[in-house]
Write a protein that holds these residues in place. Structure first.
Motif, PDB file in Angstrom:
ATOM      1  N   ALA A  78      -8.051  -0.912   4.892  1.00 24.71           N
ATOM      2  CA  ALA A  78      -8.238  -1.041   3.435  1.00 24.71           C
ATOM      3  C   ALA A  78      -6.921  -1.174   2.702  1.00 24.71           C
ATOM      4  CB  ALA A  78      -9.016   0.166   2.904  1.00 24.71           C
ATOM      5  N   LEU A  79      -5.850  -0.640   3.298  1.00 24.47           N
ATOM      6  CA  LEU A  79      -4.534  -0.733   2.676  1.00 24.47           C
ATOM      7  C   LEU A  79      -3.657  -1.781   3.353  1.00 24.47           C
ATOM      8  CD1 LEU A  79      -3.666   2.988   1.831  1.00 24.47           C
ATOM      9  CD2 LEU A  79      -4.300   1.152   0.280  1.00 24.47           C
ATOM     10  N   GLY A  80      -4.234  -2.609   4.184  1.00 28.02           N
ATOM     11  CA  GLY A  80      -3.477  -3.725   4.737  1.00 28.02           C
ATOM     12  C   GLY A  80      -3.138  -4.710   3.631  1.00 28.02           C
ATOM     13  N   PRO A  81      -1.953  -5.299   3.650  1.00 24.55           N
ATOM     14  CA  PRO A  81      -1.542  -6.202   2.558  1.00 24.55           C
ATOM     15  C   PRO A  81      -2.526  -7.336   2.303  1.00 24.55           C
ATOM     16  CG  PRO A  81       0.311  -5.688   3.987  1.00 24.55           C
ATOM     17  CD  PRO A  81      -0.897  -5.119   4.653  1.00 24.55           C
ATOM     18  N   LYS A  82      -3.058  -7.922   3.367  1.00 18.59           N
ATOM     19  CA  LYS A  82      -3.998  -9.026   3.173  1.00 18.59           C
ATOM     20  C   LYS A  82      -5.287  -8.550   2.526  1.00 18.59           C
ATOM     21  CE  LYS A  82      -6.418 -12.739   5.610  1.00 18.59           C
ATOM     22  NZ  LYS A  82      -6.691 -13.378   6.918  1.00 18.59           N
ATOM     23  N   SER A 200     -11.792   3.424  -0.087  1.00 15.47           N
ATOM     24  CA  SER A 200     -11.929   2.024  -0.498  1.00 15.47           C
ATOM     25  C   SER A 200     -12.451   1.886  -1.924  1.00 15.47           C
ATOM     26  CB  SER A 200     -12.857   1.287   0.470  1.00 15.47           C
ATOM     27  OG  SER A 200     -14.126   1.917   0.527  1.00 15.47           O
ATOM     28  N   ILE A 201     -13.291   2.810  -2.368  1.00 16.52           N
ATOM     29  CA  ILE A 201     -13.826   2.732  -3.731  1.00 16.52           C
ATOM     30  C   ILE A 201     -12.724   2.972  -4.754  1.00 16.52           C
ATOM     31  CG2 ILE A 201     -15.408   3.782  -5.383  1.00 16.52           C
ATOM     32  CD1 ILE A 201     -17.285   4.398  -3.065  1.00 16.52           C
ATOM     33  N   VAL A 202     -11.925   3.995  -4.531  1.00 17.21           N
ATOM     34  CA  VAL A 202     -10.829   4.300  -5.443  1.00 17.21           C
ATOM     35  C   VAL A 202      -9.819   3.160  -5.457  1.00 17.21           C
ATOM     36  CG1 VAL A 202      -8.899   5.865  -5.889  1.00 17.21           C
ATOM     37  CG2 VAL A 202     -11.121   6.783  -5.184  1.00 17.21           C
ATOM     38  N   ILE A 203      -9.548   2.597  -4.277  1.00 15.82           N
ATOM     39  CA  ILE A 203      -8.601   1.487  -4.178  1.00 15.82           C
ATOM     40  C   ILE A 203      -9.068   0.316  -5.043  1.00 15.82           C
ATOM     41  CG2 ILE A 203      -7.703  -0.299  -2.633  1.00 15.82           C
ATOM     42  CD1 ILE A 203      -7.656   1.836  -0.428  1.00 15.82           C
ATOM     43  N   TYR A 204     -10.341  -0.055  -4.902  1.00 15.12           N
ATOM     44  CA  TYR A 204     -10.827  -1.216  -5.646  1.00 15.12           C
ATOM     45  C   TYR A 204     -10.873  -0.939  -7.148  1.00 15.12           C
ATOM     46  CZ  TYR A 204     -13.264  -5.492  -6.727  1.00 15.12           C
ATOM     47  OH  TYR A 204     -13.588  -6.719  -7.242  1.00 15.12           O
ATOM     48  N   GLU A 205     -11.236   0.275  -7.534  1.00 12.14           N
ATOM     49  CA  GLU A 205     -11.241   0.609  -8.968  1.00 12.14           C
ATOM     50  C   GLU A 205      -9.840   0.507  -9.550  1.00 12.14           C
ATOM     51  OE1 GLU A 205     -12.989   4.476  -9.062  1.00 12.14           O
ATOM     52  OE2 GLU A 205     -15.059   3.721  -9.148  1.00 12.14           O
TER      53      GLU A 205
END
Length: 231
Positions: A78-82, A200-205
């Motif tokens: 989820a934290l991969g650059p791509k 992943s939810i926090v990342i996308y928000e």
């Protein structure tokens, strides 16, 4: 009554001769109150920023060789650059902004970076600093623009997404970029940070919130930029 049939047919034909031309003219009359459907649903998407991600491993305090063997640097983590770059593009598409992310080293040598199109750099933090790929981009692509003293340099706006294990490492990396970009008198604004503990939810928000800050600096008219996008 037996002789009324032909008269009814004649009357109906006469009415048809009067009604059909009127109906045809009315149905083809433009309705000034109605907005064409094409203008509502088929408006071209607004051009977006140039999203460039450094093709490096997700950040780790200690590199685990066993974890990275037989894998590519562009992980599905989820934290991969791509993955982060793809999520940024998705968040922008929800705002009606058309953009595709691409690897930093896929940017063509003749790409025009002075069109006013914002640049978003996505990278994992390395030892409190941006990785070598980001530093090389500044040294080999941005520094020559400063040397040319092009007046269009004022259009260049750079932001970033720093991926780190903790807030201190992310802050150090963005402070390093602030110092470097300040040295060249280039416009840079730290974007956002993504940290290892985030799901992943926090990342996308967080990326959605970051995406909403980008359109405010996109010019209304952007010339085409030569670039090879990642499929």
């Amino acid at each position: 009554m037996r002789h009324s049939g032909p008269w009814i047919v004649i009357v109906l034909l006469a009415l048809a001769c009067l009604v059909v031309p009127w109906w045809w003219a009315w149905s083809n009359m433009p309705d000034k109150r109605r907005v064409p459907r094409k203008l509502i649903n088929d408006a071209p998407p607004q051009p977006g920023p140039l999203i460039l991600y450094a093709d490096t491993w997700p950040t780790r305090a200690t590199l685990k060789i066993a974890e990275i063997q037989a894998a590519t640097t562009e992980t599905d983590h989820a934290l991969g650059p791509k993955a982060v770059a793809t999520d940024v593009a998705l968040a922008l598409s929800e705002l009606g902004i058309s953009v595709e992310a691409q690897r930093l080293d896929d940017l063509p040598k003749d790409a025009d970076l002075l069109t006013g199109r914002p640049i978003v750099l996505i990278y994992p933090v390395r030892h409190g600093y941006p990785p070598a790929a980001i530093m090389q981009f500044i040294d080999t692509r941005l520094e020559p623009l400063v040397g040319d003293q092009d007046s269009a340099l004022s259009r260049l706006h750079v932001s970033d997404i720093a991926i780190a294990e903790g807030p201190q490492q992310a802050a150090q990396a963005q402070q390093a970029l602030t110092t470097i970009m300040g040295y060249y008198h280039l416009s840079y604004k730290p974007g956002t940070t993504l940290l290892e503990p985030m799901n992943s939810i926090v990342i996308y928000e967080r990326l959605q919130a970051f995406a909403r800050t980008i359109p405010t600096i996109i010019p209304t008219s952007i010339p085409a930029v030569s670039a090879t996008t990642t499929p």
